[in-house]
Design a protein around this motif. Structure first.
Motif, PDB file in Angstrom:
ATOM      1  N   ASN A  34      13.853 -20.599  54.027  1.00 51.39           N
ATOM      2  CA  ASN A  34      13.162 -21.866  54.479  1.00 51.39           C
ATOM      3  C   ASN A  34      11.819 -21.503  53.841  1.00 51.39           C
ATOM      4  O   ASN A  34      10.664 -21.523  53.372  1.00 51.39           O
ATOM      5  N   ARG A  35      12.462 -19.795  52.661  1.00 53.47           N
ATOM      6  CA  ARG A  35      10.945 -19.472  52.381  1.00 53.47           C
ATOM      7  C   ARG A  35      10.878 -19.560  51.255  1.00 53.47           C
ATOM      8  O   ARG A  35      10.282 -19.574  50.226  1.00 53.47           O
TER       9      ARG A  35
ATOM     10  N   HIS B 284      11.486 -30.160  50.615  1.00 50.30           N
ATOM     11  CA  HIS B 284      11.828 -28.556  51.239  1.00 50.30           C
ATOM     12  C   HIS B 284      10.487 -28.078  51.453  1.00 50.30           C
ATOM     13  O   HIS B 284       9.738 -28.735  49.851  1.00 50.30           O
ATOM     14  N   SER B 285      10.732 -27.280  52.063  1.00 51.63           N
ATOM     15  CA  SER B 285       9.125 -26.649  52.012  1.00 51.63           C
ATOM     16  C   SER B 285       9.454 -24.618  51.893  1.00 51.63           C
ATOM     17  O   SER B 285       9.832 -24.098  52.041  1.00 51.63           O
ATOM     18  N   PHE B 286       8.691 -24.544  50.577  1.00 53.86           N
ATOM     19  CA  PHE B 286       9.152 -23.219  50.681  1.00 53.86           C
ATOM     20  C   PHE B 286       7.866 -21.994  50.211  1.00 53.86           C
ATOM     21  O   PHE B 286       6.591 -23.434  49.824  1.00 53.86           O
ATOM     22  N   GLU B 287       7.550 -21.227  50.139  1.00 54.19           N
ATOM     23  CA  GLU B 287       6.332 -20.191  49.778  1.00 54.19           C
ATOM     24  C   GLU B 287       6.507 -19.431  48.893  1.00 54.19           C
ATOM     25  O   GLU B 287       5.892 -19.018  47.890  1.00 54.19           O
TER      26      GLU B 287
ATOM     27  N   LYS C  89       4.121 -16.742  45.161  1.00 56.25           N
ATOM     28  CA  LYS C  89       4.436 -17.050  46.252  1.00 56.25           C
ATOM     29  C   LYS C  89       2.685 -17.569  46.550  1.00 56.25           C
ATOM     30  O   LYS C  89       2.178 -16.841  45.742  1.00 56.25           O
TER      31      LYS C  89
ATOM     32  N   ARG D 246       2.166 -23.155  52.049  1.00 57.25           N
ATOM     33  CA  ARG D 246       2.993 -23.687  51.095  1.00 57.25           C
ATOM     34  C   ARG D 246       2.647 -25.179  50.732  1.00 57.25           C
ATOM     35  O   ARG D 246       2.945 -25.661  50.230  1.00 57.25           O
ATOM     36  N   GLU D 247       1.665 -25.212  51.696  1.00 57.21           N
ATOM     37  CA  GLU D 247       0.924 -27.130  51.144  1.00 57.21           C
ATOM     38  C   GLU D 247       0.309 -26.649  49.621  1.00 57.21           C
ATOM     39  O   GLU D 247       0.417 -27.519  48.962  1.00 57.21           O
TER      40      GLU D 247
ATOM     41  N   MET E 208       1.468 -24.635  47.534  1.00 61.73           N
ATOM     42  CA  MET E 208       2.974 -25.262  46.565  1.00 61.73           C
ATOM     43  C   MET E 208       3.885 -26.164  46.464  1.00 61.73           C
ATOM     44  O   MET E 208       4.108 -26.729  45.118  1.00 61.73           O
ATOM     45  N   LYS E 209       3.706 -27.047  47.302  1.00 57.85           N
ATOM     46  CA  LYS E 209       3.826 -28.932  47.734  1.00 57.85           C
ATOM     47  C   LYS E 209       3.401 -29.174  46.294  1.00 57.85           C
ATOM     48  O   LYS E 209       3.299 -29.884  45.868  1.00 57.85           O
TER      49      LYS E 209
END
Length: 296
Positions: free
Chosen positions: A212-213, A254-257, A268, A271-272, A274-275
């Motif tokens: 999840n990264r 999904h959440s990822f970095e 990179k 998360r916020e 990236m979304k």
């Protein structure tokens, strides 16, 4: 090896140069951005290395170049950077290097896992890299995002007795693959490995979410240096742009970095952010005029 007689006119004078066999895959610009630049339909050297680290980065780019289009005027200690590959990204994730022309210079990645190592898409099957993988414990599974970037996956699978994973719609590229993904729903292969189908670039394109990264995004999603945002390109969509936009929206579940693409720049972000970037990209893809940007 690059040919000085084919040296591109955009190169500045000095030790390193790029010749006209360059296929504009972007690998050198990712590895050594202080040395190489985009120059029309090619890369060229815009600044000769000024520090030891810049020179080392340029030598890494020389090794990674899929077409051997980077050269030097003097004999170089290239062996000094062989041991840099696989090149660490973060944690147990690395970039393989030795990009393959069969994947148009696409990036591939190596995960050193507790229950066996994974290869994400395929680099060239070269002796040195094979030996490094052996020293690191071999390869247990090879995840193939789509048909374009399989390169030497079959050779790696045979050598390491590894299982190849690919979607059924892409199976013609690896017809004897050991694990075949079905349908358009996410598939949990192992606790840390989630396959997320992202159809559009090709009919059965898939991404892999690790811990999840890390999102190994193939040719679905990348960071654009030119636009300074997450990006996808209609001009490099080989199957269905609307389908690619729909599957991009599904990634918001999904959440990822990290975004680690086959083509284009890795990135990179928190998360916020990236979304938010991903949501903005979906808006761009679904609202005319739509992005037609390339991988850069």
């Amino acid at each position: 090896m690059a040919n000085y007689n084919k040296r591109l006119p955009g190169n500045v004078d000095g030790e390193f140069f790029v010749d006209s066999t360059c296929i504009d895959c972007d690998a050198c610009r990712q590895l050594a951005p202080d040395v190489f630049r985009e120059d029309g339909n090619f890369s060229s050297v815009y600044s000769q290395p000024k520090t030891g680290e810049e020179r080392r980065s340029a030598l890494r780019a020389l090794l990674a170049c899929p077409t051997g289009s980077i050269g030097t005027l003097e004999k170089i200690g290239i062996k000094e950077v062989y041991d840099d590959f696989p090149l660490a990204i973060e944690g147990d994730v690395s970039y393989c290097g030795f990009n393959s022309p069969d994947s148009f210079g696409g990036n591939s990645y190596f995960i050193r896992g507790a229950d066996g190592n994974w290869l994400i898409d395929s680099p060239k099957f070269v002796h040195f890299l094979v030996k490094k993988f052996e020293q690191l414990g071999g390869i247990r599974r090879i995840f193939l995002t789509h048909r374009d970037d399989v390169a030497d996956a079959e050779k790696f699978a045979q050598h390491f007795h590894a299982e190849r994973i690919i979607h059924r719609y892409e199976l013609s590229a690896q017809p004897d693959a050991e694990i075949v993904i079905e349908g358009d729903e996410p598939v949990q292969l192992e606790p840390d490995f989630l396959v997320v189908p992202t159809f559009g670039h090709t009919k059965g394109h898939c991404t892999l979410l690790y811990k999840n990264r890390f999102l190994f995004s193939g040719d679905h999603l990348w960071w654009s240096r030119n636009h300074q945002r997450l990006n996808a390109g209609r001009d490099v969509c080989w199957y269905d742009w609307r389908m690619q936009a729909d599957s991009m929206a599904r990634l918001l579940d999904h959440s990822f970095e990290w975004v680690l693409p086959g083509h284009g720049q890795k990135v990179k972000l928190p998360r916020e952010e990236m979304k938010a970037q991903l949501s903005a990209l979906v808006q761009i893809m679904t609202t005319p005029p739509q992005s037609v940007a390339s991988f850069f």
